[in-house]
Design a protein around this motif. Structure first.
Motif, PDB file in Angstrom:
ATOM      1  N   SER A 122     -29.708 122.819 -49.579  1.00  0.00           N
ATOM      2  CA  SER A 122     -29.896 123.756 -50.505  1.00  0.00           C
ATOM      3  C   SER A 122     -31.040 124.334 -50.159  1.00  0.00           C
ATOM      4  O   SER A 122     -31.307 125.680 -50.426  1.00  0.00           O
ATOM      5  N   GLU A 123     -32.418 123.695 -49.871  1.00  0.00           N
ATOM      6  CA  GLU A 123     -33.623 124.233 -49.675  1.00  0.00           C
ATOM      7  C   GLU A 123     -33.490 124.789 -48.542  1.00  0.00           C
ATOM      8  O   GLU A 123     -34.145 126.084 -48.492  1.00  0.00           O
ATOM      9  N   VAL A 140     -31.122 126.628 -47.175  1.00  0.00           N
ATOM     10  CA  VAL A 140     -30.109 127.811 -47.439  1.00  0.00           C
ATOM     11  C   VAL A 140     -31.094 128.742 -48.346  1.00  0.00           C
ATOM     12  O   VAL A 140     -31.074 129.955 -47.891  1.00  0.00           O
ATOM     13  N   ASP A 141     -31.748 128.331 -49.158  1.00  0.00           N
ATOM     14  CA  ASP A 141     -32.441 129.215 -50.053  1.00  0.00           C
ATOM     15  C   ASP A 141     -33.793 129.669 -49.125  1.00  0.00           C
ATOM     16  O   ASP A 141     -34.055 130.907 -49.111  1.00  0.00           O
ATOM     17  N   ARG A 144     -31.900 132.736 -47.032  1.00  0.00           N
ATOM     18  CA  ARG A 144     -31.712 133.817 -47.762  1.00  0.00           C
ATOM     19  C   ARG A 144     -33.047 134.645 -48.282  1.00  0.00           C
ATOM     20  O   ARG A 144     -33.095 135.893 -48.372  1.00  0.00           O
ATOM     21  N   VAL A 200     -22.797 120.951 -51.857  1.00  0.00           N
ATOM     22  CA  VAL A 200     -23.620 122.110 -51.241  1.00  0.00           C
ATOM     23  C   VAL A 200     -22.782 123.394 -51.265  1.00  0.00           C
ATOM     24  O   VAL A 200     -23.485 124.363 -51.673  1.00  0.00           O
ATOM     25  N   CYS A 227     -24.617 126.472 -53.369  1.00  0.00           N
ATOM     26  CA  CYS A 227     -24.850 127.614 -52.326  1.00  0.00           C
ATOM     27  C   CYS A 227     -24.028 128.770 -52.286  1.00  0.00           C
ATOM     28  O   CYS A 227     -24.086 129.501 -51.521  1.00  0.00           O
ATOM     29  N   SER A 228     -22.558 128.592 -53.090  1.00  0.00           N
ATOM     30  CA  SER A 228     -21.623 129.560 -52.793  1.00  0.00           C
ATOM     31  C   SER A 228     -21.102 129.555 -51.440  1.00  0.00           C
ATOM     32  O   SER A 228     -20.964 130.717 -51.003  1.00  0.00           O
ATOM     33  N   VAL A 276     -29.341 124.339 -41.255  1.00  0.00           N
ATOM     34  CA  VAL A 276     -28.612 125.707 -41.378  1.00  0.00           C
ATOM     35  C   VAL A 276     -28.728 126.474 -40.236  1.00  0.00           C
ATOM     36  O   VAL A 276     -29.556 126.362 -39.761  1.00  0.00           O
ATOM     37  N   GLY A 327     -32.177 122.308 -56.303  1.00  0.00           N
ATOM     38  CA  GLY A 327     -30.873 122.843 -56.093  1.00  0.00           C
ATOM     39  C   GLY A 327     -30.035 122.237 -57.211  1.00  0.00           C
ATOM     40  O   GLY A 327     -30.385 121.621 -57.966  1.00  0.00           O
ATOM     41  N   GLN A 373     -23.885 125.945 -58.879  1.00  0.00           N
ATOM     42  CA  GLN A 373     -23.546 127.161 -59.318  1.00  0.00           C
ATOM     43  C   GLN A 373     -22.432 127.867 -59.739  1.00  0.00           C
ATOM     44  O   GLN A 373     -21.987 128.579 -60.690  1.00  0.00           O
TER      45      GLN A 373
END
Length: 462
Positions: free
Chosen positions: A164-165, A167-168, A171, A235, A239-240, A300, A355, A358
């Motif tokens: 998640s980190e 991915v963040d 983005r 995940v 993270c959608s 990623v 994380g 969502q």
């Protein structure tokens, strides 16, 4: 300069450390216990475990300083005296005033739901290390936590939070995420592994096994693909991102080949589309080791949004696919409980989870390892009967999929063929169970939000 470590040091200097309670003194919990006393501004107030002896042994074998704990004190006395105490009553620990963050490390999904709901009731932030509980009911637990004004977080050091980190990062820097995931050890036949075969496949030495940290059913859940499915569902939900339509493919892939393999099928890769989760194997299909494997890491894959960025990929030495459009960032290792303190600090000092669920994008459905017969009792994750298969949440709802997190102790009322996903209609269950009732409530909420009707699952049975 102000960062997490300096802010923690300031708490230490002020005599107001973060008070932490942990539930579960197994491997992950012990790893955190071994590190937390080395972190300024953090105090491990209590360890809750059904076996106080196990908690005490964890303190001793991890080198926890003896002057910092007292197993004879009450929870209130421990907080007052700055000592770590041991209790078998997790509910009482959660209710104790002064404790701010609770770490749920039991690995038991039903217990995880119960503890999370108690944290919500008592306004305690929770780090849900229990990925089984998070995938089983995290979308609704996270929603309830937000409504209560507390933070429900993934555990830094565990792979879902680290993914998640990444991915963040992607983005935030303005890149589209093509794929995110982790490395693991997997071959197709591993889906049918049992606690009796796990050590033959896993590769631990006799000396390692004799340390007592290795539970065969738990480790078999890693080997048979269940844990990877759970982590990739987590995940997807955080993270959608989209799960594959027919479960994880586990393509063999080294770190250098991530952008080549994990790109859309139309570009020559294995993905159905952009924006997916996947796990890569450190073994080729014939069992040979993958070169430069990522067994312990996370990654990623990103896409250059234009020709200028594509040129920058080349200029700065990024390893890309053959077209130059796709590139990867990865972390080769994760330290699970040894890194968990980052979550505690992030929650308390930044007000941010490391994380967090969502949405409900992915689910993990119990799938038969062999032909199952009426009257048999399911033995759960990592056992002899079922493994967990990653599915899109909508597809799980359509077939009334039985979540792997509840596939323990339920009795079959229908025969189920090998490799078939189990349904609620296949088992006897009672909604008097808190975990079952909460999960069923979540299903109905999202069924309405997705506009999904129940499908016909009877025809798929023997």
């Amino acid at each position: 300069m102000t960062n997490l470590s300096t802010k923690l040091a300031a708490l230490e200097d002020s005599g107001k450390p973060i008070q932490v309670g942990i539930i579960g003194a197994g491997k992950f919990g012990s790893m955190y216990i071994s590190q937390c006393h080395r972190t300024k501004g953090v105090h491990l107030a209590a360890i809750a475990d059904l076996s106080p002896e196990r908690a005490l042994n964890s303190l001793k074998r991890t080198g926890y300083p003896t002057h910092l704990y007292d197993s004879n004190l009450s929870l209130a006395e421990g907080l007052q005296n700055g000592k770590t105490v041991i209790t078998s009553d997790a509910a009482a620990m959660i209710a104790t005033p002064g404790i701010s963050v609770v770490l749920e490390v039991t690995g038991n999904p039903s217990a995880g739901i119960a503890h999370a709901l108690l944290c919500i009731q008592h306004k305690k932030h929770i780090v849900m290390i229990n990925v089984e509980a998070d995938v089983l009911a995290g979308p609704l637990l996270a929603r309830r936590a937000r409504e209560a004004g507390i933070i429900y977080s993934m555990a830094y050091g565990d792979q879902p939070a680290l993914i998640s980190e990444l991915v963040d990062w992607a983005r935030t820097a303005g890149f589209d995420v093509v794929c995110a995931g982790k490395g693991t050890k997997h071959l197709p036949q591993y889906h049918y592994s049992t606690p009796d075969t796990v050590w033959d496949y896993y590769g631990f030495t006799k000396q390692q096994l004799e340390t007592g940290d290795f539970n065969p059913q738990m480790f078999n859940s890693f080997l048979d693909g269940t844990k990877s499915a759970l982590e990739m569902a987590a995940v997807a939900n955080a993270c959608s991102l989209s799960p594959p339509s027919d479960g994880l493919k586990f393509p063999p892939c080294g770190a250098h080949d991530l952008p080549q393999v994990l790109r859309p099928a139309g570009a020559g890769g294995v993905l159905e589309r952009k924006g997916m989760v996947e796990a890569v194997s450190c073994l080729e299909k014939d069992g040979r080791a993958v070169f430069n494997d990522l067994r312990w890491g996370v990654f990623v894959v990103i896409e250059a949004p234009g020709e200028y960025q594509r040129e920058c990929f080349a200029q700065y030495g990024l390893k890309t696919d053959s077209s130059g459009w796709y590139a990867a960032q990865y972390k080769p290792y994760h330290l699970i409980g040894l890194e968990l303190g980052i979550s505690v600090a992030s929650i308390m000092l930044r007000g941010e989870p490391t994380g967090q669920t969502q949405t409900w994008a992915g689910d993990v459905v119990a799938t038969a390892k062999r032909d199952l017969k009426i009257g048999e009792k399911l033995d759960g994750e990592g056992g002899f009967m079922v493994y967990g298969k990653l599915m899109r949440a909508e597809d799980s709802l359509k077939i009334e999929g039985l979540p792997i997190g509840l596939a323990h102790g339920l009795v079959l009322k229908r025969n189920v063929r090998k490799d078939m996903g189990l349904s609620w209609t296949d088992v006897e269950f009672s909604e008097k169970s808190q975990a079952v009732a909460f999960r069923r409530e979540m299903e109905e909420i999202f069924r309405k939000e997705f506009g999904v009707r129940k499908g016909n699952v009877v025809s798929a049975r023997l």
